[in-house]
Design an enzyme around this catalytic site. Structure first.
Site, short mmCIF file in Angstrom:
data_model
loop_
_atom_site.label_atom_id
_atom_site.label_comp_id
_atom_site.label_asym_id
_atom_site.label_seq_id
_atom_site.Cartn_x
_atom_site.Cartn_y
_atom_site.Cartn_z
N ASP A 30 13.25 7.71 1.90
CA ASP A 30 12.03 8.25 2.52
C ASP A 30 10.92 8.54 1.53
OD1 ASP A 30 14.07 8.31 4.40
OD2 ASP A 30 13.49 10.23 5.27
N CYS A 68 15.52 4.10 8.33
CA CYS A 68 16.60 3.68 7.44
C CYS A 68 17.54 2.63 8.03
CB CYS A 68 17.39 4.89 6.95
SG CYS A 68 18.03 5.93 8.27
N ASP A 230 13.75 3.54 0.54
CA ASP A 230 14.22 2.74 1.69
C ASP A 230 13.17 2.57 2.80
OD1 ASP A 230 14.40 5.32 2.75
OD2 ASP A 230 16.41 5.04 3.57
#
Length: 617
Positions: A30, A68, A230
């Site tokens: 993040d 994710c 990610d």
């Protein structure tokens, strides 16, 4: 010479262990490129900055998905999760026939592969995908003994959940936080951004510790090191958003001197690379670095290694259902311009997701919108979306000026529109099926295989109706009405969706057809969208029948989790019109064996949100 040529032909396809690099991925969650080495002056990241000085820093790296599980699915497969039917958050679909995930391919090539942390894939992975490592075991002695290796070590300290943990002692001064123009300049926003940067600084120390231990194990000279996040930051309008803020990630790659031949000549050894790179390219890239064959099923291209491909002209992104909220977006960018296509423009970007609303910024931002205290740029997140967006990332990095109607940008709009359409057809994107039908249309079949069977998935017909429905052109209503009787349920789904998007007048004009569909269509997804249209914009006398169907459809024990989510959303959007069913809504099953463990709380979240807005007895 003939003997020499014969030896070359008989040589193994995979290079020997002695001349193959180890590959280490140090990843974090993040974060966007909010690092000093990317020019962020508020950031405090000395270790990553030093690492970047002796590495290649990619300026235009994309996660392909802004959350994710779909992003990691794209990484592990080398295929767009949207092509696998795996775009929806915390879903689970079978792998296509003949498709192998990259750890399997790397292990077959002789690599020792470990990932002791987060996996979170939306595809059914083989039981032995990674080599075993003890839960509390240090990886470095093991990797020292098992070269060549492919290792993934993941930091969770920058995750969305960590920007809102209170109490917190801020190291970055919230008063000095740089607030993007679409966020409100509120204390909650400043504190969340400052805590986000604090977490990145802590992650920077973690990164330095990994390099220290890695170097002490004597692995530095033989290992190519990747660092990346990610997807974009955990702040609202970043994570889960197909804006550049949700997709752009830091990517820094260090290649030791002995492996410099694996770096393409157009890529700087120490410096910034402008090449467009996506997560879909990571799997083919490590196979290229390992000297292993790249399967034809992989949709990415290698950007390093002996078989590195030329730079690609476009990056592609996608978004489906996020947690308990359904949406469908696709996007494409070139080096400068970014095009976003909304197939459900009637759904607001800021639709209530319980997890996203745990962040103070989200709650404050929505409260200010409800109070009418936001400017148009800040308010856009909470309002219906345009069908198309086009941004100049060079002059407008925050993407606040939509250029779709700009006469000076029609050439770029046309080119990116076409790139988008070509990509949809090239991957036979199954995301235009309602999520229930990804699983029920051909039970047990991988959505990818389903999508590649024209008899089971007539993509041109489905896409044509989705396009006409969502472009909101006023003269398309006749085509939508024709689509209501199409033999394929996905075409009917989009025809009804197009009527719902157009609101009261379109629903009134098609009332009889919608009522017939709601009562008799064999597809529960089609019936549910028709019920939402009638429930929100139809006649009062139809409402009991509408609520009867929606309450039945919301029961996952009868129709499964995906129809349940669709129906619960429809009830939520009816607002006070659903009040006569308050008692029955409270009795809808919230959890059960019909749910996957990966999404077992989504019905519960929606029911809670519905009941908040309805009178209680």
């Amino acid at each position: 010479m003939r003997w020499f040529l014969l030896l070359l032909l008989l040589a193994p396809a995979v290079a020997t262990a002695d001349d193959r690099p180890n590959i280490l991925w140090l990843t974090t969650e993040d974060i966007g490129p909010e690092l000093g080495c990317y020019g962020d002056k508020y950031a405090d990241t000395p270790n990553l900055d030093a690492f970047a000085k002796r590495s290649t820093l990619y300026l235009n790296a994309w996660s392909n998905a802004p959350v994710c599980a779909p992003a990691r699915t794209t990484i592990i497969s080398g295929m767009y999760a949207s092509s696998l039917g795996a775009e929806h958050m915390r879903s689970l679909v079978p792998l296509p026939k003949g498709v192998q995930l990259y750890p399997t391919l790397m292990r077959e090539a002789g690599y020792f592969c470990i990932n002791p942390g987060k996996t979170d894939y939306n595809v059914e992975a083989p039981a032995k995908l990674w080599d075993r490592i003890g839960k509390d075991e240090s990886p470095w002695p093991l990797l020292q003994q098992r070269q060549p290796f492919m290792a993934v070590l993941n930091n969770v300290g920058t995750h969305e959940s960590q920007i809102r943990t209170r109490p917190h002692e801020w190291k970055h001064d919230p008063a000095k936080a740089v607030i993007p123009p679409y966020h409100p300049n509120a204390q909650e926003t400043r504190e969340d951004w400052a805590q986000y940067y604090d977490n990145i600084t802590a992650m920077d120390a973690w990164f330095a510790e990994q390099l220290k231990q890695f170097d002490a194990a004597g692995l530095s000279d033989n290992t190519i090191v990747f660092f990346y996040g990610d997807h974009g930051s955990g702040m609202p309008r970043h994570k889960r958003s197909l804006q550049n803020s949700g997709l752009r990630v830091p990517l820094i790659v260090h290649i030791p001197e002995k492996f410099r031949s694996l770096l393409p000549t157009d890529t700087p050894i120490h410096g910034q690379a402008e090449r467009l790179v996506g997560f879909v390219d990571l799997a083919p890239t490590i196979l290229s670095l390992a000297g292993a064959a790249i399967p034809q099923t992989m949709q990415g291209v290698p950007f390093l290694g002996k078989i590195a491909s030329p730079p690609q002209p476009y990056l592609y992104g996608f978004r489906g259902r996020m947690d308990e909220r359904i949406d469908l977006l696709r996007t494409v960018r070139d080096e400068r311009f970014h095009y976003i296509r909304h197939y459900m423009p009637h759904r607001v970007a800021g639709a209530h997701m319980a997890y996203m609303f745990e962040t103070p910024t989200t709650r404050k931002w929505k409260a200010l919108f409800d109070a009418g205290q936001l400017n148009p740029i800040q308010a856009a997140f909470w309002e219906p979306k345009p069908s198309e967006e086009l941004y100049d990332l060079q002059s407008d990095p925050h993407e606040t000026r939509n250029l779709v109607t700009s006469p000076e940008h029609q050439q770029q709009l046309k080119a990116l529109r076409q790139a988008h359409l070509d990509h949809i057809m090239a991957i036979r994107d199954p995301g235009f099926l309602p999520e229930d039908e990804l699983h029920s249309r051909a039970p047990g079949m991988a959505p990818y295989d389903l999508a590649h069977d024209p008899q089971k998935y007539p993509l041109p017909d489905v896409f044509k109706m989705a396009h006409e429905a969502s472009m909101l052109l006023p003269d398309a209503l006749n085509d939508l009405i024709t689509g209501l009787s199409h033999p394929d349920s996905a075409v009917r789904y989009w025809a009804v969706m197009g009527i719902l998007m157009r609101g009261p007048t379109a629903v009134s004009d098609t009332h009889e057809q919608l009522l017939e569909i709601m009562l008799n269509d064999p597809s529960p997804s089609v019936r549910t969208v028709a019920a939402e249209a009638l429930g929100r914009f139809g006649y009062l006398e139809d409402r009991p029948q509408v609520l009867d169907w929606l309450l039945e459809a919301a029961n996952g024990e009868k129709h499964g989790p995906y129809v349940s989510i669709l129906a619960l959303e429809a009830i939520d959007y009816m607002n006070e019109k659903a009040a006569p069913a308050t008692d029955r809504i409270q009795k809808i099953p919230r959890k059960g064996p019909w749910q996957s463990p990966r999404n077992a709380n989504y019905a519960d979240r929606l029911i809670e949100e519905i009941l908040i807005g309805l009178p209680s007895k």
